[in-house]
Scaffold this active site. Sequence first.
Site, PDB file in Angstrom:
ATOM      1  N   VAL A   1       1.250  -3.824   3.748  1.00  0.00           N
ATOM      2  CA  VAL A   1       1.230  -5.133   4.417  1.00  0.00           C
ATOM      3  C   VAL A   1       2.480  -5.974   4.154  1.00  0.00           C
ATOM      4  O   VAL A   1       2.622  -7.052   4.714  1.00  0.00           O
ATOM      5  CB  VAL A   1      -0.048  -5.952   4.088  1.00  0.00           C
ATOM      6  CG1 VAL A   1      -1.292  -5.285   4.655  1.00  0.00           C
ATOM      7  CG2 VAL A   1      -0.178  -6.221   2.610  1.00  0.00           C
TER       8      VAL A   1
ATOM      9  N   TYR B   1      -4.058   3.684   8.190  1.00  0.00           N
ATOM     10  CA  TYR B   1      -5.383   3.069   8.299  1.00  0.00           C
ATOM     11  C   TYR B   1      -6.090   3.473   9.584  1.00  0.00           C
ATOM     12  O   TYR B   1      -5.941   4.596  10.030  1.00  0.00           O
ATOM     13  CB  TYR B   1      -5.289   1.537   8.143  1.00  0.00           C
ATOM     14  CG  TYR B   1      -4.585   1.198   6.870  1.00  0.00           C
ATOM     15  CD1 TYR B   1      -5.209   1.448   5.647  1.00  0.00           C
ATOM     16  CD2 TYR B   1      -3.300   0.720   6.867  1.00  0.00           C
ATOM     17  CE1 TYR B   1      -4.560   1.191   4.459  1.00  0.00           C
ATOM     18  CE2 TYR B   1      -2.640   0.463   5.668  1.00  0.00           C
ATOM     19  CZ  TYR B   1      -3.279   0.703   4.482  1.00  0.00           C
ATOM     20  OH  TYR B   1      -2.640   0.472   3.319  1.00  0.00           O
TER      21      TYR B   1
ATOM     22  N   LYS C   1       0.370   3.328  -2.969  1.00  0.00           N
ATOM     23  CA  LYS C   1      -0.825   4.182  -3.155  1.00  0.00           C
ATOM     24  C   LYS C   1      -0.417   5.647  -3.310  1.00  0.00           C
ATOM     25  O   LYS C   1      -1.118   6.423  -3.959  1.00  0.00           O
ATOM     26  CB  LYS C   1      -1.814   3.987  -1.990  1.00  0.00           C
ATOM     27  CG  LYS C   1      -2.503   2.611  -2.079  1.00  0.00           C
ATOM     28  CD  LYS C   1      -3.341   2.259  -0.883  1.00  0.00           C
ATOM     29  CE  LYS C   1      -4.086   0.940  -1.169  1.00  0.00           C
ATOM     30  NZ  LYS C   1      -4.416   0.105  -0.057  1.00  0.00           N
TER      31      LYS C   1
ATOM     32  N   SER D   1       0.794  -1.238   0.000  1.00  0.00           N
ATOM     33  CA  SER D   1       0.000   0.000   0.000  1.00  0.00           C
ATOM     34  C   SER D   1       0.824   1.286   0.000  1.00  0.00           C
ATOM     35  O   SER D   1       0.263   2.358  -0.198  1.00  0.00           O
ATOM     36  CB  SER D   1      -0.939   0.024   1.196  1.00  0.00           C
ATOM     37  OG  SER D   1      -2.032  -0.810   0.919  1.00  0.00           O
TER      38      SER D   1
ATOM     39  N   TYR E   1      -4.039  -2.044 -10.198  1.00  0.00           N
ATOM     40  CA  TYR E   1      -3.930  -1.930  -8.723  1.00  0.00           C
ATOM     41  C   TYR E   1      -3.044  -3.041  -8.148  1.00  0.00           C
ATOM     42  O   TYR E   1      -2.136  -2.789  -7.348  1.00  0.00           O
ATOM     43  CB  TYR E   1      -5.342  -1.956  -8.103  1.00  0.00           C
ATOM     44  CG  TYR E   1      -5.307  -2.072  -6.601  1.00  0.00           C
ATOM     45  CD1 TYR E   1      -4.943  -0.988  -5.812  1.00  0.00           C
ATOM     46  CD2 TYR E   1      -5.594  -3.284  -5.970  1.00  0.00           C
ATOM     47  CE1 TYR E   1      -4.874  -1.100  -4.431  1.00  0.00           C
ATOM     48  CE2 TYR E   1      -5.533  -3.401  -4.590  1.00  0.00           C
ATOM     49  CZ  TYR E   1      -5.170  -2.312  -3.830  1.00  0.00           C
ATOM     50  OH  TYR E   1      -5.083  -2.428  -2.462  1.00  0.00           O
TER      51      TYR E   1
HETATM   52  O1  DON Z   1      -5.055  -4.951  -1.751  1.00  0.00           O
HETATM   53  C1  DON Z   1      -4.769  -5.585  -0.777  1.00  0.00           C
HETATM   54  O2  DON Z   1      -5.588  -5.953   0.036  1.00  0.00           O
HETATM   55  C2  DON Z   1      -3.322  -5.930  -0.533  1.00  0.00           C
HETATM   56  N1  DON Z   1      -2.528  -5.813  -1.689  1.00  0.00           N
HETATM   57  C3  DON Z   1      -2.821  -5.101   0.620  1.00  0.00           C
HETATM   58  C4  DON Z   1      -2.457  -3.723   0.343  1.00  0.00           C
HETATM   59  C5  DON Z   1      -1.968  -3.070   1.611  1.00  0.00           C
HETATM   60  O3  DON Z   1      -0.787  -2.984   1.892  1.00  0.00           O
HETATM   61  C6  DON Z   1      -3.020  -2.581   2.525  1.00  0.00           C
HETATM   62  N2  DON Z   1      -2.490  -2.284   3.724  1.00  0.00           N
HETATM   63  N3  DON Z   1      -1.861  -2.176   4.599  1.00  0.00           N
END
Ligand code: DON
Length: 318
Positions: free
Chosen positions: A272, A254, A80, A77, A202
């Site tokens: 993550v 978050y 993003k 993430s 994405y």
């Molecule tokens: O989209 C997803 O759920 C994973 N690729 C997680 C992305 C992410 O890092 C969200 N949070 N911490």
Amino acid sequence: MTHDVISGGQSIHAPDNLKKLLQSILQQALTVNDGKVADYIPALAEVKSDYCALTVATLDGKVTSVGDASTPFSIQSISKIFGLMLAMERMGDSLWERVQMEPSGQPFNSIVQLEWERGIPRNPMINAGAILVSDVLVSHYSASKSAVLSMVRGLCNRDTVGVDSRVHESEKDHGARNAALAYLMKSFGNIESDVEEVLDHYFWQCALTMSTEDLARSFAFLANRGKCPRSGKQITSHRDAQRINALLSTSGMYDQSGQFAFTVGLPAKSGVGGGIVAIVPDYGVIAAWSPPLNSFGNSARGMAMIRNLANQLGLSVY
Ligand code: DON
């Protein structure tokens, strides 16, 4: 803001002193045994839990690191921010008609709020918001992935930054929840392009791999009013850099963003894969990596390292 803590008559920022401080913070973090490595896809579940890295890149061009700071990992993430930068540039203020700028107070992949709010995501840092941003990129760039990749390579000055294709493919195989978010937004008319193409962008973006050194270098412009301190290039306007930092402060960690603001006081973004970047305006960037995550999806040791460093150096923006 205090950036000149003195240790034994010498600034803590003298390279040797900063390195020693980072080393002691990393050693202390290794005693934190909370958390669990992300296991929603095999490619992340297999990552060794004892990787640990901490990097500080300051605006004078110095990069000080300890631990596994040159080992690339899945930035998830954190990517993003990259997508958002391009979408802000392309769409200008009209982007904010399609995604809000409010904290969600919900887990990053929550669906409930999106239904209540008629397909307009709360912010670009939760999954729904980043999928919306991916739609903007797919709709406005003939090659959205190349646009992101060349920007990222330029920002960290490393042409070999790439994507882990195994992570990309398994994100797609386990992407039902993200697909649900995307189709829900499509049903409200807030996704323009083909949903599968948007999701592919994405998932690809989440699978970018970078080290803490790459990340710290890449985001230096956010600490420098939008200008890359290395190249002197204006990456975003000063206003957009301020806006991105504001979003990171309110939504980057978050539903733990409030606690992070309270205990650390820096704009930050986690992923993550266990990475966290924190922006220290007019000073530089802190990047940390350790795979085990707490219940919010934030790296447990990464949080501890950034909190410890920010508190010792007095870096809070508040
Ligand atoms: O989209 C997803 O759920 C994973 N690729 C997680 C992305 C992410 O890092 C969200 N949070 N911490």
